[in-house]
Design a protein around this motif. Structure first.
Motif, PDB file in Angstrom:
ATOM      1  N   LYS A  92       0.687  -1.035  -0.090  1.00 53.16           N
ATOM      2  CA  LYS A  92       0.096  -0.052   0.022  1.00 53.16           C
ATOM      3  C   LYS A  92       0.814   1.352   0.006  1.00 53.16           C
ATOM      4  O   LYS A  92       0.538   2.357  -0.671  1.00 53.16           O
ATOM      5  N   ASN A  93       1.791   1.349   0.702  1.00 57.70           N
ATOM      6  CA  ASN A  93       2.846   2.417   1.033  1.00 57.70           C
ATOM      7  C   ASN A  93       4.021   2.156   0.301  1.00 57.70           C
ATOM      8  O   ASN A  93       5.075   2.833   0.205  1.00 57.70           O
ATOM      9  N   ARG A  94       4.158   1.247  -0.760  1.00 57.95           N
ATOM     10  CA  ARG A  94       5.143   0.889  -1.692  1.00 57.95           C
ATOM     11  C   ARG A  94       6.607   1.177  -0.706  1.00 57.95           C
ATOM     12  O   ARG A  94       7.401   1.690  -1.232  1.00 57.95           O
ATOM     13  N   ARG A  95       6.616   0.307   0.329  1.00 56.71           N
ATOM     14  CA  ARG A  95       7.909   0.333   1.129  1.00 56.71           C
ATOM     15  C   ARG A  95       8.147  -1.158   1.174  1.00 56.71           C
ATOM     16  O   ARG A  95       7.409  -2.119   1.478  1.00 56.71           O
ATOM     17  N   VAL A  96       9.458  -1.574   1.400  1.00 61.00           N
ATOM     18  CA  VAL A  96       9.902  -2.928   1.872  1.00 61.00           C
ATOM     19  C   VAL A  96      11.232  -2.862   2.398  1.00 61.00           C
ATOM     20  O   VAL A  96      12.156  -1.705   2.284  1.00 61.00           O
ATOM     21  N   GLU A  97      11.568  -3.885   3.220  1.00 58.79           N
ATOM     22  CA  GLU A  97      12.968  -3.846   3.872  1.00 58.79           C
ATOM     23  C   GLU A  97      13.822  -4.959   3.189  1.00 58.79           C
ATOM     24  O   GLU A  97      13.204  -6.207   2.759  1.00 58.79           O
ATOM     25  N   ILE A  98      15.154  -4.921   3.136  1.00 62.09           N
ATOM     26  CA  ILE A  98      15.967  -5.823   2.738  1.00 62.09           C
ATOM     27  C   ILE A  98      16.782  -6.290   3.944  1.00 62.09           C
ATOM     28  O   ILE A  98      17.380  -5.220   4.687  1.00 62.09           O
ATOM     29  N   GLY A  99      16.425  -7.452   4.194  1.00 61.28           N
ATOM     30  CA  GLY A  99      17.147  -8.109   5.352  1.00 61.28           C
ATOM     31  C   GLY A  99      17.300  -9.376   5.591  1.00 61.28           C
ATOM     32  O   GLY A  99      17.325 -10.116   4.335  1.00 61.28           O
ATOM     33  N   SER A 100      17.620  -9.945   6.590  1.00 57.83           N
ATOM     34  CA  SER A 100      17.955 -11.507   6.835  1.00 57.83           C
ATOM     35  C   SER A 100      19.044 -11.949   5.987  1.00 57.83           C
ATOM     36  O   SER A 100      19.098 -13.121   5.316  1.00 57.83           O
ATOM     37  N   THR A 101      20.124 -10.935   5.703  1.00 58.72           N
ATOM     38  CA  THR A 101      21.063 -11.121   4.832  1.00 58.72           C
ATOM     39  C   THR A 101      22.342 -12.087   5.673  1.00 58.72           C
ATOM     40  O   THR A 101      22.836 -11.362   6.728  1.00 58.72           O
ATOM     41  N   TRP A 102      22.870 -12.767   4.869  1.00 60.79           N
ATOM     42  CA  TRP A 102      24.179 -13.540   5.729  1.00 60.79           C
ATOM     43  C   TRP A 102      24.766 -14.094   4.450  1.00 60.79           C
ATOM     44  O   TRP A 102      24.297 -14.440   3.595  1.00 60.79           O
ATOM     45  N   TYR A 103      26.206 -14.374   4.619  1.00 60.69           N
ATOM     46  CA  TYR A 103      26.999 -15.023   3.637  1.00 60.69           C
ATOM     47  C   TYR A 103      28.138 -15.989   4.243  1.00 60.69           C
ATOM     48  O   TYR A 103      28.449 -15.630   5.335  1.00 60.69           O
ATOM     49  N   ALA A 104      28.577 -16.849   3.542  1.00 59.26           N
ATOM     50  CA  ALA A 104      29.647 -17.660   4.021  1.00 59.26           C
ATOM     51  C   ALA A 104      30.771 -16.657   4.212  1.00 59.26           C
ATOM     52  O   ALA A 104      31.001 -15.722   3.242  1.00 59.26           O
ATOM     53  N   GLN A 105      31.677 -17.411   5.115  1.00 57.05           N
ATOM     54  CA  GLN A 105      32.650 -16.335   5.381  1.00 57.05           C
ATOM     55  C   GLN A 105      33.652 -16.149   4.183  1.00 57.05           C
ATOM     56  O   GLN A 105      34.169 -15.166   3.926  1.00 57.05           O
ATOM     57  N   ARG A 106      33.704 -17.299   3.295  1.00 54.93           N
ATOM     58  CA  ARG A 106      34.533 -16.979   2.095  1.00 54.93           C
ATOM     59  C   ARG A 106      34.055 -16.030   1.222  1.00 54.93           C
ATOM     60  O   ARG A 106      34.642 -15.553   0.427  1.00 54.93           O
ATOM     61  N   ALA A 107      32.714 -15.573   1.314  1.00 60.00           N
ATOM     62  CA  ALA A 107      32.229 -14.702   0.438  1.00 60.00           C
ATOM     63  C   ALA A 107      32.217 -13.273   1.037  1.00 60.00           C
ATOM     64  O   ALA A 107      31.843 -12.393   0.258  1.00 60.00           O
ATOM     65  N   GLN A 108      32.473 -13.169   2.002  1.00 64.38           N
ATOM     66  CA  GLN A 108      32.395 -11.771   2.821  1.00 64.38           C
ATOM     67  C   GLN A 108      33.749 -10.849   2.390  1.00 64.38           C
ATOM     68  O   GLN A 108      34.793 -11.470   2.314  1.00 64.38           O
ATOM     69  N   ARG A 109      33.290  -9.538   2.351  1.00 65.18           N
ATOM     70  CA  ARG A 109      34.277  -8.596   1.617  1.00 65.18           C
ATOM     71  C   ARG A 109      34.984  -9.002   0.359  1.00 65.18           C
ATOM     72  O   ARG A 109      36.276  -9.085   0.136  1.00 65.18           O
ATOM     73  N   THR A 110      33.951  -9.467  -0.579  1.00 65.45           N
ATOM     74  CA  THR A 110      34.571  -9.829  -1.868  1.00 65.45           C
ATOM     75  C   THR A 110      33.807  -9.004  -3.037  1.00 65.45           C
ATOM     76  O   THR A 110      34.094  -9.027  -4.145  1.00 65.45           O
ATOM     77  N   GLY A 111      32.929  -8.154  -2.648  1.00 71.25           N
ATOM     78  CA  GLY A 111      32.039  -7.183  -3.600  1.00 71.25           C
ATOM     79  C   GLY A 111      30.772  -8.051  -4.020  1.00 71.25           C
ATOM     80  O   GLY A 111      29.789  -7.365  -4.480  1.00 71.25           O
ATOM     81  N   ILE A 112      30.356  -9.389  -3.084  1.00 73.15           N
ATOM     82  CA  ILE A 112      29.312  -9.741  -3.296  1.00 73.15           C
ATOM     83  C   ILE A 112      27.997  -8.992  -2.855  1.00 73.15           C
ATOM     84  O   ILE A 112      27.092  -9.213  -3.412  1.00 73.15           O
ATOM     85  N   ASN A 113      28.267  -8.730  -1.430  1.00 72.82           N
ATOM     86  CA  ASN A 113      27.299  -8.163  -0.877  1.00 72.82           C
ATOM     87  C   ASN A 113      26.736  -6.622  -1.499  1.00 72.82           C
ATOM     88  O   ASN A 113      25.520  -6.458  -1.726  1.00 72.82           O
ATOM     89  N   THR A 114      27.681  -6.025  -2.236  1.00 74.83           N
ATOM     90  CA  THR A 114      27.409  -4.688  -2.899  1.00 74.83           C
ATOM     91  C   THR A 114      26.677  -5.022  -4.305  1.00 74.83           C
ATOM     92  O   THR A 114      25.379  -4.470  -4.299  1.00 74.83           O
ATOM     93  N   GLU A 115      26.903  -6.049  -4.987  1.00 76.84           N
ATOM     94  CA  GLU A 115      26.134  -6.147  -6.020  1.00 76.84           C
ATOM     95  C   GLU A 115      24.618  -6.953  -5.624  1.00 76.84           C
ATOM     96  O   GLU A 115      23.815  -6.636  -6.273  1.00 76.84           O
ATOM     97  N   CYS A 116      24.664  -7.801  -4.843  1.00 79.33           N
ATOM     98  CA  CYS A 116      23.206  -8.234  -4.313  1.00 79.33           C
ATOM     99  C   CYS A 116      22.381  -7.109  -3.634  1.00 79.33           C
ATOM    100  O   CYS A 116      21.237  -7.156  -4.460  1.00 79.33           O
ATOM    101  N   LYS A 117      22.879  -6.203  -3.126  1.00 81.23           N
ATOM    102  CA  LYS A 117      22.101  -5.188  -2.583  1.00 81.23           C
ATOM    103  C   LYS A 117      21.784  -4.236  -3.849  1.00 81.23           C
ATOM    104  O   LYS A 117      20.708  -3.886  -3.897  1.00 81.23           O
ATOM    105  N   TYR A 118      22.824  -4.209  -4.858  1.00 89.07           N
ATOM    106  CA  TYR A 118      22.328  -3.429  -5.977  1.00 89.07           C
ATOM    107  C   TYR A 118      21.252  -3.935  -6.691  1.00 89.07           C
ATOM    108  O   TYR A 118      20.363  -3.312  -7.285  1.00 89.07           O
ATOM    109  N   LEU A 119      21.219  -5.210  -6.747  1.00 83.48           N
ATOM    110  CA  LEU A 119      20.422  -5.833  -7.830  1.00 83.48           C
ATOM    111  C   LEU A 119      18.898  -5.837  -7.024  1.00 83.48           C
ATOM    112  O   LEU A 119      17.926  -5.509  -7.520  1.00 83.48           O
ATOM    113  N   LEU A 120      18.752  -5.850  -5.770  1.00 87.57           N
ATOM    114  CA  LEU A 120      17.556  -5.844  -4.851  1.00 87.57           C
ATOM    115  C   LEU A 120      17.040  -4.362  -4.813  1.00 87.57           C
ATOM    116  O   LEU A 120      15.962  -4.213  -5.022  1.00 87.57           O
ATOM    117  N   LEU A 121      17.834  -3.412  -4.788  1.00 87.67           N
ATOM    118  CA  LEU A 121      17.570  -2.107  -4.885  1.00 87.67           C
ATOM    119  C   LEU A 121      17.018  -1.731  -6.107  1.00 87.67           C
ATOM    120  O   LEU A 121      15.921  -1.004  -6.263  1.00 87.67           O
TER     121      LEU A 121
END
Length: 200
Positions: A92-121
């Motif tokens: 109704k108010n055209r709002r959404v939350e992006i959350g419950s996000t987690w990654y395997a340790q090997r995927a952290q600080r690799t640029g993966i989170n930025t691209e995931c958030k970009y796609l979702l946004l």
């Protein structure tokens, strides 16, 4: 009435976000076990014994239109490396939350989170026509808070004593958001980071 959040696959250069399925369980357990992420007291990453209930809740919320959970797949290896979701959907108010996000340790600080958030946004603002996208995290989860700020979100405030966790600790929740009027600038900044490989 047509549901606002429909299952969709989002794909970038590094990752593919696929709608969560029960068949992903074993690989999600394996991903969460990389770094034993559930041991971080300020996160809600599921431990192996809790993965079934974690997925059941996510899929039930999808059926009711409140969430759209994704499994994150590393395109280089075609392996599942984590999970994220749209949640607390408010069509109704055209709002959404992006959350419950987690990654395997090997995927952290690799640029993966930025691209995931970009796609979702991008999907939220350009397809769902959201007027705001929200992020929430534990007050003590400083890595998450810093990552959200690096996306270009602004802090709205802190919900004090927002929740009681499994250890009966009182959680303060930090709320951030990006507005539709800010998306063009945020998008440009994220594209620049991804192009330069500077995003972590």
């Amino acid at each position: 009435m047509k549901p606002w959040l429909l299952p969709i696959t989002l794909e970038g250069e590094l990752v593919r976000l696929e709608p969560m399925q029960k068949s992903h369980k074993v690989d999600l357990v394996f991903a969460a076990s990389d770094g034993k992420l559930w041991e971080l007291w300020y996160t809600t990453v599921p431990s192996p014994p809790n993965m079934n209930s974690y997925m059941d809740t996510a899929l039930l919320e999808q059926q009711t239109g409140h969430s759209l959970p994704f499994t994150v797949i590393d395109k280089k290896t075609n392996k599942i490396i984590g999970s994220t979701r749209y949640m607390n959907s408010d069509s109704k108010n055209r709002r959404v939350e992006i959350g419950s996000t987690w990654y395997a340790q090997r995927a952290q600080r690799t640029g993966i989170n930025t691209e995931c958030k970009y796609l979702l946004l991008k999907y939220a603002f350009e397809t769902l026509n959201c007027i705001a996208v929200e992020f929430r995290t534990h007050y003590h989860n400083f890595p998450s808070r810093n990552a959200i700020l690096r996306l270009g979100a602004k802090q709205d405030g802190i919900l004090r004593n927002h929740r009681i966790d499994e250890q009966q600790n009182l959680r303060d929740t930090v709320v951030f958001s990006i507005l539709d009027s800010e998306w063009k600038t945020v998008k440009t900044a994220l594209q620049f980071k991804m192009k330069r490989g500077a995003s972590k």
